[in-house]
Motif scaffolding. Structure first.
Motif, PDB file in Angstrom:
ATOM      1  N   SER A 187      63.260   0.684  37.679  1.00  0.00           N
ATOM      2  CA  SER A 187      61.959   0.606  37.181  1.00  0.00           C
ATOM      3  C   SER A 187      61.114  -0.839  37.541  1.00  0.00           C
ATOM      4  O   SER A 187      60.024  -0.791  37.732  1.00  0.00           O
ATOM      5  N   ALA A 188      62.118  -1.749  37.793  1.00  0.00           N
ATOM      6  CA  ALA A 188      61.419  -2.883  38.451  1.00  0.00           C
ATOM      7  C   ALA A 188      61.598  -3.116  40.176  1.00  0.00           C
ATOM      8  O   ALA A 188      62.489  -2.843  40.652  1.00  0.00           O
ATOM      9  N   ALA A 189      60.413  -3.335  40.548  1.00  0.00           N
ATOM     10  CA  ALA A 189      60.114  -3.294  42.107  1.00  0.00           C
ATOM     11  C   ALA A 189      61.056  -4.386  42.717  1.00  0.00           C
ATOM     12  O   ALA A 189      61.827  -4.196  43.736  1.00  0.00           O
ATOM     13  N   HIS A 190      61.236  -5.597  41.910  1.00  0.00           N
ATOM     14  CA  HIS A 190      62.253  -6.708  42.483  1.00  0.00           C
ATOM     15  C   HIS A 190      63.553  -5.990  42.745  1.00  0.00           C
ATOM     16  O   HIS A 190      64.260  -6.416  43.612  1.00  0.00           O
ATOM     17  N   VAL A 191      64.037  -5.365  41.799  1.00  0.00           N
ATOM     18  CA  VAL A 191      65.368  -4.765  41.736  1.00  0.00           C
ATOM     19  C   VAL A 191      65.579  -3.997  42.834  1.00  0.00           C
ATOM     20  O   VAL A 191      66.579  -3.949  43.700  1.00  0.00           O
ATOM     21  N   ARG A 192      64.537  -2.867  43.055  1.00  0.00           N
ATOM     22  CA  ARG A 192      64.634  -1.921  44.079  1.00  0.00           C
ATOM     23  C   ARG A 192      64.712  -2.528  45.690  1.00  0.00           C
ATOM     24  O   ARG A 192      65.595  -1.987  46.362  1.00  0.00           O
ATOM     25  N   ALA A 193      63.974  -3.702  45.750  1.00  0.00           N
ATOM     26  CA  ALA A 193      63.986  -4.253  46.920  1.00  0.00           C
ATOM     27  C   ALA A 193      65.056  -4.914  47.068  1.00  0.00           C
ATOM     28  O   ALA A 193      65.973  -4.886  48.391  1.00  0.00           O
ATOM     29  N   ALA A 194      65.569  -5.553  46.212  1.00  0.00           N
ATOM     30  CA  ALA A 194      67.200  -6.280  46.237  1.00  0.00           C
ATOM     31  C   ALA A 194      68.203  -5.386  46.669  1.00  0.00           C
ATOM     32  O   ALA A 194      69.200  -5.445  47.430  1.00  0.00           O
TER      33      ALA A 194
END
Length: 362
Positions: A187-194
């Motif tokens: 759900s967190a964009a930072h996690v998806r990008a990483a």
């Protein structure tokens, strides 16, 4: 038949507009708070199903919620269906049992996750902070599950866990790949990008399921940084994943009704570079230079400049020269860059190859 999966799927469909402009969508829905909006979106599929499949609707509700709150929802289902937006906030404030039932539904159907999944990082934080502030208006002994869910700093730990995979130097275990797949759906964009970036370091060929998830993020994620990270990883994995099926899928997306998707598809194709340099792709991207959306025009121009020999034709370069007159400065700059790249490619081609490239049928 109405069940938890179909209930959750309908909520996800309704959340699509919310992710584009949360505050505007709350106003359009007729509510004035995030909690009220989430409650409306959670209850709407049930109320609709109650009119068509009352038994299935009630049984599905009972699987997740029982007690006075569930009784209130069932008793009033027929009457509040068309007044839900105007009544829900007053009802939530006045009836603790209803608050408890709605909370269980929101948590059980993963509504918070569905709402946050496509939000960019700033909007995700806005949602979290705003909803927490609204919950402070209720007794501290109530809505505890929602509070815990919103206070959960889990995304930071998930982010760090995924980033720690860099130490593996691309040698990932099956468990690591599962972690990356979950990260791409976080759900967190930072996690998806990483997760997208770490997948780009993979030394082997990723499973088809991961490629599918990565492509979905590259095309549909609403966070620009995440979308670019996924598109860049598609390029890094390059010849290991550039199947005809993937190219065809991206080609179809160039004609999508949503300009957001058209520009994302062009970005992804540009990252794949010459691997995507088919005559069909070149033709579609050339047409996209004339798109009504400036972001799509810019993405198309930049992508064409990366397709190599297949795009180094007079007709394509002429289209880019016209794009240099675009009133949008970014499109203008992208066209200049693409023309420069393609002229360099064309200059290195033998004369016979260059002529053949010009006359090859599309």
């Amino acid at each position: 038949m109405f069940d938890q999966d179909s209930w959750r799927a309908r909520i996800a469909e309704q959340m699509h507009k919310f992710t584009r402009n949360p505050q505007q969508e709350i106003q359009i829905s007729g509510t004035s708070s995030v909690l009220g909006y989430l409650a409306v979106r959670t209850l709407e599929p049930f109320l609709h199903a109650f009119q068509r499949e009352p038994v299935a609707a009630v049984l599905t509700l009972a699987e997740m919620v029982q007690g006075p709150g569930a009784d209130i929802i069932v008793r009033r289902a027929g009457r509040i269906r068309f007044q839900l937006s105007t009544l829900i906030e007053r009802e939530l404030r006045s009836q603790a049992e209803l608050r408890s039932a709605v909370e269980q539904l929101i948590v059980g159907l993963n509504v918070i996750h569905l709402a946050r999944q496509r939000l960019n990082s700033s909007r995700d934080e806005w949602l979290r902070v705003t909803l927490l502030a609204e919950l402070d208006g209720y007794p501290p002994t109530e809505l505890e599950q929602l509070r815990r869910l919103l206070h959960d700093p889990g995304w930071q730990s998930r982010y760090e866990t995924i980033r720690s995979l860099r130490q593996r130097e691309g040698i990932y275990t099956a468990a690591d790949l599962v972690l990356l797949h979950d990260g791409l759906n976080d759900s967190a964009a930072h996690v998806r990008a990483a997760a997208a970036r770490m997948l780009g370091l993979f030394a082997s060929t990723p499973p088809a399921l991961l490629v599918k998830a990565l492509t979905r993020v590259a095309l549909y994620d609403c966070d620009l940084e995440t979308r670019y990270a996924a598109a860049r990883t598609l390029g890094l994995l390059g010849d290991r994943i550039a199947s005809p099926q993937l190219i065809d899928h991206l080609s179809l997306c160039l004609s999508d009704a949503d300009p957001f998707v058209r520009s994302a598809a062009a970005l992804a194709l540009g990252q794949l570079g010459e691997l995507a340099g088919t005559r069909e792709i070149v033709g579609k991207l050339t047409d996209l230079i004339g798109d009504r959306d400036p972001y799509a025009r810019e993405a198309a121009a930049r992508a064409i400049g990366r397709l190599g020999v297949a795009a180094a034709t007079t007709s394509v370069i002429n289209a880019l020269l016209r794009a240099m007159e675009d009133e949008d400065a970014n499109v203008h700059d992208a066209a200049i860059d693409a023309v420069t790249r393609l002229r360099k490619v064309k200059a290195t081609l033998p004369l016979t190859v260059s002529k053949a490239n010009e006359t090859m049928p599309v």
